[in-house]
Design a protein around this motif. Structure first.
Motif, short mmCIF file in Angstrom:
data_model
loop_
_atom_site.label_atom_id
_atom_site.label_comp_id
_atom_site.label_asym_id
_atom_site.label_seq_id
_atom_site.Cartn_x
_atom_site.Cartn_y
_atom_site.Cartn_z
N ALA A 74 123.98 85.47 -21.56
CA ALA A 74 124.59 86.32 -20.53
C ALA A 74 123.52 86.99 -19.66
CB ALA A 74 125.46 87.39 -21.20
N MET A 75 122.39 87.35 -20.29
CA MET A 75 121.34 88.06 -19.57
C MET A 75 120.40 87.13 -18.82
SD MET A 75 120.30 91.25 -22.11
CE MET A 75 119.86 90.24 -23.51
N ARG A 76 120.47 85.84 -19.12
CA ARG A 76 119.54 84.87 -18.52
C ARG A 76 120.32 83.67 -17.97
NH1 ARG A 76 113.88 84.72 -21.60
NH2 ARG A 76 113.52 86.97 -21.69
N PRO A 77 121.10 83.89 -16.95
CA PRO A 77 121.99 82.81 -16.48
C PRO A 77 121.28 81.55 -16.01
CG PRO A 77 121.97 84.67 -14.94
CD PRO A 77 121.29 85.13 -16.18
N THR A 78 120.05 81.66 -15.48
CA THR A 78 119.38 80.44 -14.98
C THR A 78 118.10 80.08 -15.75
OG1 THR A 78 118.05 81.60 -13.31
CG2 THR A 78 120.26 80.88 -12.65
N ILE A 79 117.54 81.01 -16.53
CA ILE A 79 116.26 80.71 -17.21
C ILE A 79 116.43 80.51 -18.72
CG2 ILE A 79 114.95 81.97 -15.45
CD1 ILE A 79 114.41 84.11 -17.68
N ALA A 80 117.62 80.74 -19.27
CA ALA A 80 117.82 80.54 -20.71
C ALA A 80 117.60 79.07 -21.08
CB ALA A 80 119.23 80.97 -21.10
N ILE A 81 117.18 78.86 -22.32
CA ILE A 81 117.03 77.50 -22.84
C ILE A 81 118.38 77.10 -23.44
CG2 ILE A 81 115.66 75.97 -24.30
CD1 ILE A 81 114.07 77.54 -22.14
N LYS A 82 118.96 76.04 -22.92
CA LYS A 82 120.28 75.62 -23.38
C LYS A 82 120.25 75.28 -24.87
CE LYS A 82 121.55 73.77 -18.85
NZ LYS A 82 121.79 72.54 -18.04
N ILE A 279 94.27 82.26 -23.62
CA ILE A 279 94.90 81.41 -22.62
C ILE A 279 95.77 82.30 -21.75
CG2 ILE A 279 96.65 80.79 -24.37
CD1 ILE A 279 97.20 78.23 -22.77
N GLY A 280 95.58 82.22 -20.44
CA GLY A 280 96.33 83.06 -19.51
C GLY A 280 97.50 82.32 -18.88
N GLY A 281 98.09 82.94 -17.87
CA GLY A 281 99.16 82.31 -17.12
C GLY A 281 100.56 82.62 -17.62
N TRP A 282 100.72 83.71 -18.38
CA TRP A 282 102.01 84.03 -18.98
C TRP A 282 102.81 85.08 -18.21
CZ3 TRP A 282 102.92 80.42 -22.42
CH2 TRP A 282 101.85 79.85 -23.13
N ASP A 283 102.27 85.57 -17.12
CA ASP A 283 102.91 86.68 -16.39
C ASP A 283 103.94 86.14 -15.41
OD1 ASP A 283 103.37 89.32 -15.80
OD2 ASP A 283 101.67 89.53 -14.43
N THR A 284 105.09 85.74 -15.93
CA THR A 284 106.07 84.96 -15.17
C THR A 284 107.12 85.84 -14.48
OG1 THR A 284 107.24 84.65 -17.27
CG2 THR A 284 105.79 82.85 -16.52
N ALA A 332 114.58 91.39 -21.47
CA ALA A 332 115.63 90.52 -21.98
C ALA A 332 116.43 89.89 -20.83
CB ALA A 332 116.56 91.30 -22.90
N ARG A 333 116.58 90.64 -19.75
CA ARG A 333 117.31 90.12 -18.60
C ARG A 333 116.35 89.49 -17.60
NH1 ARG A 333 119.32 95.09 -19.78
NH2 ARG A 333 121.51 95.20 -20.42
N GLN A 334 116.77 88.41 -17.00
CA GLN A 334 115.97 87.84 -15.92
C GLN A 334 116.08 88.74 -14.69
OE1 GLN A 334 118.31 84.02 -15.56
NE2 GLN A 334 118.13 84.46 -13.37
N ASN A 335 115.07 88.67 -13.83
CA ASN A 335 115.09 89.49 -12.61
C ASN A 335 115.65 88.69 -11.43
OD1 ASN A 335 112.99 87.85 -11.67
ND2 ASN A 335 111.39 89.26 -12.39
N GLY A 336 115.57 89.28 -10.25
CA GLY A 336 116.17 88.66 -9.08
C GLY A 336 115.40 87.50 -8.50
N THR A 337 114.22 87.23 -9.04
CA THR A 337 113.41 86.11 -8.51
C THR A 337 113.22 85.01 -9.55
OG1 THR A 337 111.37 87.31 -9.10
CG2 THR A 337 112.19 87.57 -6.84
N GLY A 338 114.15 84.93 -10.48
CA GLY A 338 114.09 83.86 -11.47
C GLY A 338 112.98 84.00 -12.48
N GLY A 339 112.56 85.25 -12.72
CA GLY A 339 111.50 85.49 -13.69
C GLY A 339 111.87 86.62 -14.62
#
Length: 419
Positions: A74-82, A279-284, A332-339
């Protein structure tokens, strides 16, 4: 091996596992004595601790997915792992599909996961949170050394340790390894540049001679000279020719190459007890992706590199404990820019021969709205110091945990017992 003028044949030296790195036909026996016979608790038991830092705050909820939590979707409508794409672990949690390389290690009982782990400090600053986790003193900015350096100090010493006891892959000593115990930063084994505390890497000769020249103890000075000779020998041996174990292919990435070099150093029997890489690159914050995309690509590099390291170590992997950490999780919730934005609790991975894997440890706090930290994040139910403390205690033999984590009581009776 009785005299320093005697040589060791190529075939004879293979037993020490060093040939892949050294690649020379004769090695003076005094070098094998001085560099490889130094005794500490961990060295005596051949135990090694590898610490990996995921800088930038990895999204633990998409790394180790609580796929039976309805609110996760519910909190991650487009980024959740199915649910059908998750690599099931225990009927509730599953790995991100990009982490397929680690699934067999979990199934074989070598990989454990601690979920809802993290720092009790509430900062959402990358810099402060990383500093607190590396120092091991959340909320205290005055700490001058790192928890892993103190863990080595807390270990029972039985003699002069190897100069290779604490190694970091990078241009300079990380915060985690700063302190009284000498540590080495190796940017690249192929050119053997060694970093000091400053931003510039110092030449190997300067770094090592300064480490030992201050001593007036002739025995220590002699050991230092021998170690210096050993490093010159490594430099001349063309470590770029290192071949991983049959069938092992490391990702051709900075992280993959760093873990290949950790394996190389450890298999050389140089007395490495603690190794660090990051290892970097995790700030999504934007366009995180789901089963594919930005996060998936980082997780694949991360997982494939760790799996290659494990396979490359072969039977020596039985003596290795590897722990991963990140400064905090994500919302827990995705933001408005898909992150996702800066959060709180996260997941830590523990891999090793002695690890009681095939299990997700820790108390799960839930993802319903009223169960979230500040109404937005996964709550911390396991302090990261309990995880690191158990790893240091049982791998390095760091019995004085009050020294390792000042101001925080880590009671062995409170360990999660994942080792």
């Amino acid at each position: 091996m009785g005299c320093s003028s005697c040589g060791i044949t190529r075939r004879g030296f293979m037993k020490g596992g060093a040939l892949a790195l050294v690649g020379t036909s004769t090695i003076p026996s005094f070098l094998t004595r001085s560099v490889m016979a130094e005794m500490t608790t961990a060295a005596a038991n051949k135990k090694k601790l590898v610490v990996l830092f995921q800088r930038g705050a990895v999204d633990g909820l998409n790394m180790v997915v609580p796929y039976k939590e309805s609110n996760y979707y519910a909190m991650r409508p487009t980024i959740a792992i199915k649910q059908q794409e998750v690599l099931d672990l225990d009927g509730f949690f599953g790995l991100h599909p990009a982490m397929a390389a680690l699934k067999p290690l979990y199934d074989q009982g070598h990989l454990a996961i601690v979920h809802a782990a993290g720092s009790p400090d509430t900062t959402r600053s990358h810099f402060d949170a990383q500093d607190y986790m590396e120092s091991g003193t959340p909320g205290v900015k005055s700490t001058t050394d790192g928890w892993l350096n103190r863990a080595l100090q807390a270990e029972l010493l039985r003699g002069k340790p190897s100069a290779f006891r604490a190694v970091a892959l990078g241009a300079q000593i990380p915060r985690t390894l700063e302190g009284k115990v000498p540590a080495i930063a190796l940017n690249n084994l192929a050119d053997f540049s060694v970093g000091g505390r400053g931003p510039k890497a110092a030449p190997i000769s300067n770094a090592f001679q300064s480490m030992y020249d201050d001593s007036t103890d002739s025995l220590l000075h002699g050991t230092g000279e021998e170690t210096f000779e050993a490093i010159k020998m490594l430099k001349a041996a063309d470590p770029a020719q290192y071949q991983p174990a049959a069938g092992v292919v490391y990702p051709n990435t900075p992280f993959g190459n760093s873990l290949k070099q950790v394996a190389q150093l450890m298999k050389a029997n140089l007395g490495v007890e603690a190794a660090f890489s990051d290892i970097g690159g995790w700030d999504t914050h934007q366009n995180q992706g789901n089963s594919n995309g930005q996060l998936a690509n980082r997780l694949k590099d991360f997982s494939d590199s760790i799996a290659a390291f494990w396979q490359d170590m072969g039977t020596d992997a039985e003596n290795v404990t590897l722990v991963t950490m990140s400064e905090f999780g994500r919302t827990a919730r995705q933001n408005g820019t898909g992150g996702t934005d800066h959060g709180h609790a996260n997941a830590m991975l523990v891999l090793g021969g002695p690890v009681k894997g095939g299990k997700v440890y820790g108390k799960w706090p839930g993802l319903e709205n009223d169960q979230l930290n500040e109404g937005r994040d996964l709550k911390v139910t396991t302090d990261f110091r309990r995880v690191l403390g158990e790893a240091a205690y049982k791998t390095l033999g760091s019995k004085n945990l009050a020294l390792v984590f000042p101001g925080y009581e880590v009671d062995p009776g409170d360990f999660l017992n994942f080792i």
